[in-house]
Write an enzyme that holds these catalytic residues in place. Structure first.
Site, PDB file in Angstrom:
ATOM      1  CE1 TYR A  75      34.972  59.422  22.077  1.00 22.64           C
ATOM      2  CE2 TYR A  75      33.913  59.103  24.189  1.00 22.64           C
ATOM      3  CZ  TYR A  75      34.856  59.740  23.404  1.00 22.64           C
ATOM      4  OH  TYR A  75      35.662  60.698  23.957  1.00 22.64           O
ATOM      5  NE  ARG A 114      30.148  78.280  18.684  1.00 20.47           N
ATOM      6  CZ  ARG A 114      30.337  79.567  18.398  1.00 20.47           C
ATOM      7  NH1 ARG A 114      29.322  80.407  18.404  1.00 20.47           N
ATOM      8  NH2 ARG A 114      31.520  80.036  18.133  1.00 20.47           N
ATOM      9  CE  LYS A 138      32.338  82.683  12.160  1.00 20.97           C
ATOM     10  NZ  LYS A 138      33.146  81.447  12.144  1.00 20.97           N
ATOM     11  CD  GLU A 146      38.380  57.546  19.361  1.00 20.01           C
ATOM     12  OE1 GLU A 146      39.098  56.547  19.151  1.00 20.01           O
ATOM     13  OE2 GLU A 146      38.499  58.261  20.372  1.00 20.01           O
ATOM     14  CB  THR A 157      32.590  77.917  11.107  1.00 25.21           C
ATOM     15  OG1 THR A 157      32.316  79.188  10.527  1.00 25.21           O
ATOM     16  CG2 THR A 157      33.966  77.915  11.714  1.00 25.21           C
ATOM     17  CG  ASP A 198      38.474  80.370   6.938  1.00 28.27           C
ATOM     18  OD1 ASP A 198      37.226  80.262   6.976  1.00 28.27           O
ATOM     19  OD2 ASP A 198      39.174  80.484   7.969  1.00 28.27           O
TER      20      ASP A 198
HETATM   21  N1  DSN Z   1      35.594  84.879  16.067  1.00 27.28           N
HETATM   22  C1  DSN Z   1      34.834  84.689  14.859  1.00 27.28           C
HETATM   23  C2  DSN Z   1      34.202  85.966  14.417  1.00 27.28           C
HETATM   24  O1  DSN Z   1      33.526  86.571  15.237  1.00 27.28           O
HETATM   25  O2  DSN Z   1      34.324  86.373  13.283  1.00 27.28           O
HETATM   26  C3  DSN Z   1      35.641  84.077  13.799  1.00 27.28           C
HETATM   27  O3  DSN Z   1      36.254  82.938  14.297  1.00 27.28           O
END
Ligand code: DSN
Length: 422
Positions: A51, A232, A226, A53, A223, A197
């Site tokens: 932990y 993730r 991808k 924080e 994120t 984004d």
């Molecule tokens: N749900 C994701 C996607 O598949 O593009 C984006 O958050």
């Protein structure tokens, strides 16, 4: 995974089956990828036990001597890779990260201007079923019917009329590049913050295959799982001027302890992304998407905007006489995994829309190139002409399985001998 196998054979078997499925299918969901074994190692490490924080050097828990170094490493790598002044790597994923940006920079009821979901935007860009469209006033832009592309004159006109407090450039189903310089100029003109984004395209930005939003955007969210090919998670990059507000909103404003195992895996992915090999990978993702698009066009598929500049293709299947959901399900049975998706101005409902969405990050991670993309298009074409013919779909799935064996996926260890397709 011997310990898992003996403790929980049922769960072990489900993971094994998923692994074989990932090995034996062509995964074309544009937001998915295969992480490296190194990223998996960090994700599954003893960092799970901590932990932490607070932030490096400013924690509410003792025992952070290694955790602080790990988080600092992740932040330094993120800043260096993207050329950012400040990085926060603690958001649990993209949706809470966008929420943190809004909470840090907006008052309740202020206007968020983002791309409409049915035109390719994301839920958290102010769509009404998302809290971001309820706590704040949504203002939307989209693509034009004629071109399937964003018209920046229209974006400017909407911004001048609606005076949003933040303008978001980013998408989940837009196959073209964003003009970040133009978005930045419009945001400055109307006195709005500009949030880029780049969740879908972060790996392309790093590879120089898509223009970077820095320095046009004061805040960039991505994120990490991808095209960036990490675990993730998510991170927020911003100017020093916004750093304190962003950090305080992520913790303690919205979150408790960071997921240290994810922070470490992000650091690993960022190190991998800083290599010449990753640069070549990002460039190949786009070349592959363009080769796949060309072959699909040659086979009479109707691609939104007529093609792609990035990793993603959106197909309107209306002219093929098959709806998106039925197509995606048939393709899955043929070993080709994609998702059904709305297309701009779709007359159908989101749960059964007219299109499907494809992307090339995962197949590119397996080392596939333009020639393989043409073969994938041929299988898709064949499967979509025989959506009700189970024998034909099964035959294609067998061919796909054999084909996939020649392209081992990063991070998959399942033994060839144990191959049973499910
Ligand atoms: N749900 C994701 C996607 O598949 O593009 C984006 O958050």
């Amino acid at each position: 995974m011997q310990a898992l196998q003996s403790t929980d054979p049922e769960l072990f078997e489900l993971i094994r089956r998923e692994e074989r499925y990932q090995r034996d299918s062509l995964r074309l969901i544009p937001s998915e990828n295969y992480v490296s074994q190194a990223v998996l190692d960090a994700s599954g490490s003893v960092l799970q036990n901590k932990y932490s924080e607070g932030y490096a050097g400013r924690r509410y828990y003792e025992g952070q001597r290694y955790i602080d170094k790990i988080e600092a490493l992740a932040c330094e790598r993120a800043k260096a890779l993207f050329g950012a002044e400040h990085a926060n790597v603690q958001p649990y994923s993209g949706s809470p990260a966008n929420l943190a940006v809004y909470c840090a920079l907006l008052q309740p009821g202020d206007a968020i201007m983002g791309m409409a979901l049915p035109h390719g935007g994301h839920l958290t860009h102010g769509w009404d079923v998302s809290m971001t469209g309820r706590f704040w006033r949504p203002v939307r832009y989209g693509v034009t019917r004629e071109t399937g592309r964003i018209d920046m004159d229209e974006v400017r006109a909407i911004a001048l009329r609606e005076r949003p407090k933040i303008i978001v450039a980013g998408a989940t189903a837009y196959p073209r590049q964003f003009d970040f310089a133009a978005f930045g100029a419009i945001a400055r003109e109307v006195g709005a913050h500009f949030l880029a984004d780049i969740s879908h395209i972060a790996g392309l930005v790093v590879a120089g295959a898509h223009p970077s939003p820095l320095p046009h955007a004061a805040v960039v969210m991505t994120t990490t799982h991808k095209t960036l090919r990490g675990p993730r998670g998510a991170m927020i990059l911003c100017t020093e001027a916004l750093a304190e507000a962003i950090d305080k909103t992520v913790f303690p404003g919205l979150q408790g302890g960071p997921h240290n195992q994810t922070t470490a895996a992000i650091a690993v992915a960022l190190r991998e992304a800083a290599t010449p090999e990753f640069r070549a990978y990002g460039q190949q993702i786009v070349r592959n998407a363009q080769a796949l698009a060309e072959e699909l066009l040659a086979r009479g598929f109707d691609l939104v905007s007529g093609g792609t500049d990035n990793h993603l293709i959106l197909i309107d299947l209306t002219n093929k006489g098959v709806i998106g959901k039925k197509a995606a399900k048939a393709l899955d049975r043929a070993g080709i995994v994609c998702n059904y998706n709305t297309v701009p101005f779709d007359p159908r409902k989101p749960f059964s829309p007219s299109g499907i969405r494809l992307g090339t990050p995962s197949v590119t991670s397996r080392g596939m190139r333009e020639t393989e993309m043409r073969q994938i298009a041929a299988w898709m074409d064949a499967a979509l002409h025989q959506v009700d013919d189970e024998e034909a779909l099964k035959r294609i799935a067998g061919e796909v399985r054999a084909f996939c064996r020649a392209f081992p996926a990063p991070g998959l260890t399942v033994a060839e001998a144990a191959a049973t397709v499910v």
